[in-house]
Design an enzyme around this catalytic site. Structure first.
Site, PDB file in Angstrom:
ATOM      1  N   HIS A   1       0.798  -1.232   0.000  1.00 24.38           N
ATOM      2  CA  HIS A   1       0.000   0.000   0.000  1.00 24.38           C
ATOM      3  C   HIS A   1       0.825   1.275   0.000  1.00 24.38           C
ATOM      4  O   HIS A   1       0.282   2.358  -0.138  1.00 24.38           O
ATOM      5  CB  HIS A   1      -0.961   0.019   1.196  1.00 24.38           C
ATOM      6  CG  HIS A   1      -0.286   0.298   2.499  1.00 24.38           C
ATOM      7  ND1 HIS A   1       0.409  -0.660   3.185  1.00 24.38           N
ATOM      8  CD2 HIS A   1      -0.167   1.427   3.225  1.00 24.38           C
ATOM      9  CE1 HIS A   1       0.910  -0.134   4.292  1.00 24.38           C
ATOM     10  NE2 HIS A   1       0.588   1.136   4.341  1.00 24.38           N
TER      11      HIS A   1
HETATM   12  C1  UD1 Z   1      -2.191   5.267   6.387  1.00 23.39           C
HETATM   13  C2  UD1 Z   1      -0.922   5.618   7.143  1.00 23.39           C
HETATM   14  C3  UD1 Z   1       0.104   4.493   6.965  1.00 23.39           C
HETATM   15  C4  UD1 Z   1      -0.470   3.151   7.340  1.00 23.39           C
HETATM   16  C5  UD1 Z   1      -1.733   2.915   6.525  1.00 23.39           C
HETATM   17  C6  UD1 Z   1      -2.387   1.590   6.853  1.00 23.39           C
HETATM   18  C7  UD1 Z   1      -0.358   8.018   7.216  1.00 23.39           C
HETATM   19  C8  UD1 Z   1       0.573   9.037   6.706  1.00 23.39           C
HETATM   20  N1  UD1 Z   1      -0.296   6.814   6.615  1.00 23.39           N
HETATM   21  O1  UD1 Z   1      -1.877   5.276   4.991  1.00 23.39           O
HETATM   22  O2  UD1 Z   1       1.209   4.762   7.810  1.00 23.39           O
HETATM   23  O3  UD1 Z   1       0.467   2.132   7.083  1.00 23.39           O
HETATM   24  O4  UD1 Z   1      -2.646   3.992   6.817  1.00 23.39           O
HETATM   25  O5  UD1 Z   1      -3.568   1.404   6.178  1.00 23.39           O
HETATM   26  O6  UD1 Z   1      -1.097   8.282   8.140  1.00 23.39           O
HETATM   27  N2  UD1 Z   1      -9.401   4.900   2.299  1.00 23.39           N
HETATM   28  C9  UD1 Z   1     -10.598   4.239   2.242  1.00 23.39           C
HETATM   29  N3  UD1 Z   1     -11.190   3.878   3.422  1.00 23.39           N
HETATM   30  C10 UD1 Z   1     -10.649   4.148   4.607  1.00 23.39           C
HETATM   31  C11 UD1 Z   1      -9.426   4.837   4.661  1.00 23.39           C
HETATM   32  C12 UD1 Z   1      -8.801   5.194   3.492  1.00 23.39           C
HETATM   33  O7  UD1 Z   1     -11.131   3.956   1.175  1.00 23.39           O
HETATM   34  O8  UD1 Z   1     -11.247   3.779   5.636  1.00 23.39           O
HETATM   35  C13 UD1 Z   1      -8.726   5.257   1.041  1.00 23.39           C
HETATM   36  C14 UD1 Z   1      -8.981   6.670   0.643  1.00 23.39           C
HETATM   37  O9  UD1 Z   1      -9.161   6.708  -0.721  1.00 23.39           O
HETATM   38  C15 UD1 Z   1      -7.703   7.389   1.001  1.00 23.39           C
HETATM   39  C16 UD1 Z   1      -6.666   6.290   0.834  1.00 23.39           C
HETATM   40  O10 UD1 Z   1      -7.344   5.083   1.191  1.00 23.39           O
HETATM   41  O11 UD1 Z   1      -7.450   8.475   0.177  1.00 23.39           O
HETATM   42  C17 UD1 Z   1      -5.478   6.485   1.728  1.00 23.39           C
HETATM   43  O12 UD1 Z   1      -5.857   6.540   3.099  1.00 23.39           O
HETATM   44  P1  UD1 Z   1      -4.993   7.367   4.177  1.00 23.39           P
HETATM   45  O13 UD1 Z   1      -5.425   7.108   5.548  1.00 23.39           O
HETATM   46  O14 UD1 Z   1      -4.919   8.766   3.758  1.00 23.39           O
HETATM   47  O15 UD1 Z   1      -3.536   6.798   4.035  1.00 23.39           O
HETATM   48  P2  UD1 Z   1      -3.041   5.296   3.893  1.00 23.39           P
HETATM   49  O16 UD1 Z   1      -2.411   5.184   2.583  1.00 23.39           O
HETATM   50  O17 UD1 Z   1      -4.103   4.328   4.275  1.00 23.39           O
END
Ligand code: UD1
Length: 372
Positions: free
Chosen positions: A213
């Site tokens: 990811h």
């Molecule tokens: C975040 C953490 C990372 C961790 C990861 C585990 C930061 C900087 N990064 O990254 O350290 O390893 O979580 O998952 O905080 N999304 C959904 N549903 C959700 C949450 C996210 O669909 O419940 C999608 C959204 O499109 C979002 C993307 O995932 O834009 C990224 O989510 P985000 O929490 O911003 O960062 P991660 O890449 O998940």
């Protein structure tokens, strides 16, 4: 006499936080501290599969407060959590005696910042980890959080050394071990009993488990296509189970790679899994290919070979003591390591100090000492 209504606030925001907070809440309850505990969910992760299932499986109480921050650019997401957590702290009937943040996600840094600016003491659990790679958003979160927190609780000895090198006084640092391994040990029997691999027609050691990811692996089409190529090579030898993070699923679809994976009969593509399903699959895997931080630690605790698709790690004990090898950007080198594992030539792994299932009890003692 301490003021019972002046609470300690635990913060959880994203998937990798939940398994760290769960054992601390349990240990705190068992220790019956003379103050309230409050759980705040920032809402950084909000999907049922990224959040709700963890609360259910880990037996966590429902959050007392939900900040509903949601997704966004790093700046926007951090700002939203910062502003809403500050508003919550200011509105508390009794001023919190302390805030506990875990890990390295945007919510960790934002909540630490909001609290220290209100002169509320903050403890950071999993402090001191450094990848020395400032292109990783998590590295910035770690540096900022550790620079401002009052109590830095470390999960491996490298954390102590990093903090000392940064000039952080030793009295702010306590080695407590790894709270995430508490959860792993607590949940392993239930995870194994689920029989997830068997329900997919897979025997123990009969598959490789893959998770990806990180932006550096999934956001760039050429890199992601090369990784899909590596998975196809692995699948020619051993089944591949690939649960996808929402970000990865979206990129695979956008870059036209999803169909390639779907049409491969030896690749089992799944949506993001719950904690127990993932742990059960990990425990019986022949090997794990990952770019996650937490999974490097979990595979070490399980004694399962782990090949990490990154060129650095903030968790060096997994490499020096554990089952982890960094395979970096070179996918030919990664393939050579895969063969080593599949042919039984990969010999690595030992226990790590403080990864013993009792870290949360040590955290509790530190917090009671400091804030009780
Ligand atoms: C975040 C953490 C990372 C961790 C990861 C585990 C930061 C900087 N990064 O990254 O350290 O390893 O979580 O998952 O905080 N999304 C959904 N549903 C959700 C949450 C996210 O669909 O419940 C999608 C959204 O499109 C979002 C993307 O995932 O834009 C990224 O989510 P985000 O929490 O911003 O960062 P991660 O890449 O998940």
């Amino acid at each position: 006499m301490s003021d019972v209504s002046s609470p300690v606030v635990f913060v959880a925001g994203a998937r990798p936080n939940f398994m760290k907070v769960a054992p601390m809440l349990r240990a705190m309850t068992a220790a019956a501290p003379p103050f309230e505990r409050v759980l705040v969910h920032t809402g950084q992760h909000y999907d049922a599969a990224m959040s709700d299932v963890f609360f259910r499986e880990l037996g966590m109480p429902s959050p007392d407060v939900h900040l509903n921050a949601g997704s966004g650019s790093h700046g926007a997401q951090t700002a939203k959590v910062l502003a809403s957590f500050e508003e919550y702290l200011l509105g508390c009937a009794a001023r919190p005696r302390g805030v506990v943040v875990v890990g390295d996600v945007n919510s960790t840094m934002a909540c630490a910042l909001a609290a220290v600016k209100l002169s509320i003491p903050v403890a950071h659990v999993e402090a001191g980890l450094r990848s020395f790679d400032r292109t990783m958003p998590e590295e910035i979160n770690r540096l900022v959080t550790d620079a401002i927190c009052d109590l830095l609780l470390t999960s491996e000895r490298a954390g102590d050394a990093n903090l000392a090198r940064e000039g952080i006084p030793a009295e702010r640092v306590r080695f407590v071990g790894n709270v995430m391994i508490d959860t792993l040990m607590h949940q392993l029997p239930a995870a194994k009993a689920l029989g997830v691999a068997a329900s997919m027609g897979l025997a123990p050691q009969g598959y490789a488990l893959v998770t990806l990811h990180r932006p550096s692996n999934v956001d760039e089409p050429v890199r992601l296509a090369a990784l899909v190529g590596l998975l196809e090579k692995v699948a020619a030898r051993r089944a591949v189970v690939f649960p996808t993070h929402p970000r990865t699923r979206e990129r695979l679809e956008r870059f036209g790679l999803l169909e390639r994976l779907r049409s491969n009969g030896a690749i089992h593509l799944r949506d993001a899994l719950g904690y127990r399903e993932n742990l059960g699959l990990m425990a019986d895997a022949a090997l794990v290919l990952t770019d996650s931080g937490g999974i490097q630690e979990e595979t070490t605790a399980l004694g399962v070979p782990c090949l990490t698709l990154r060129s650095n790690t903030e968790r060096p004990a997994t490499v020096t003591d554990g089952t982890n090898t960094l395979v970096g950007d070179d996918l030919d080198a990664a393939w050579a390591r895969v063969l080593e594992v599949l042919e039984g030539r990969y010999k690595k792994g030992a226990t790590v100090e403080g990864w013993d299932g009792h870290a949360a009890e040590r955290v509790t003692r530190v917090l009671l000492d400091a804030w009780g």
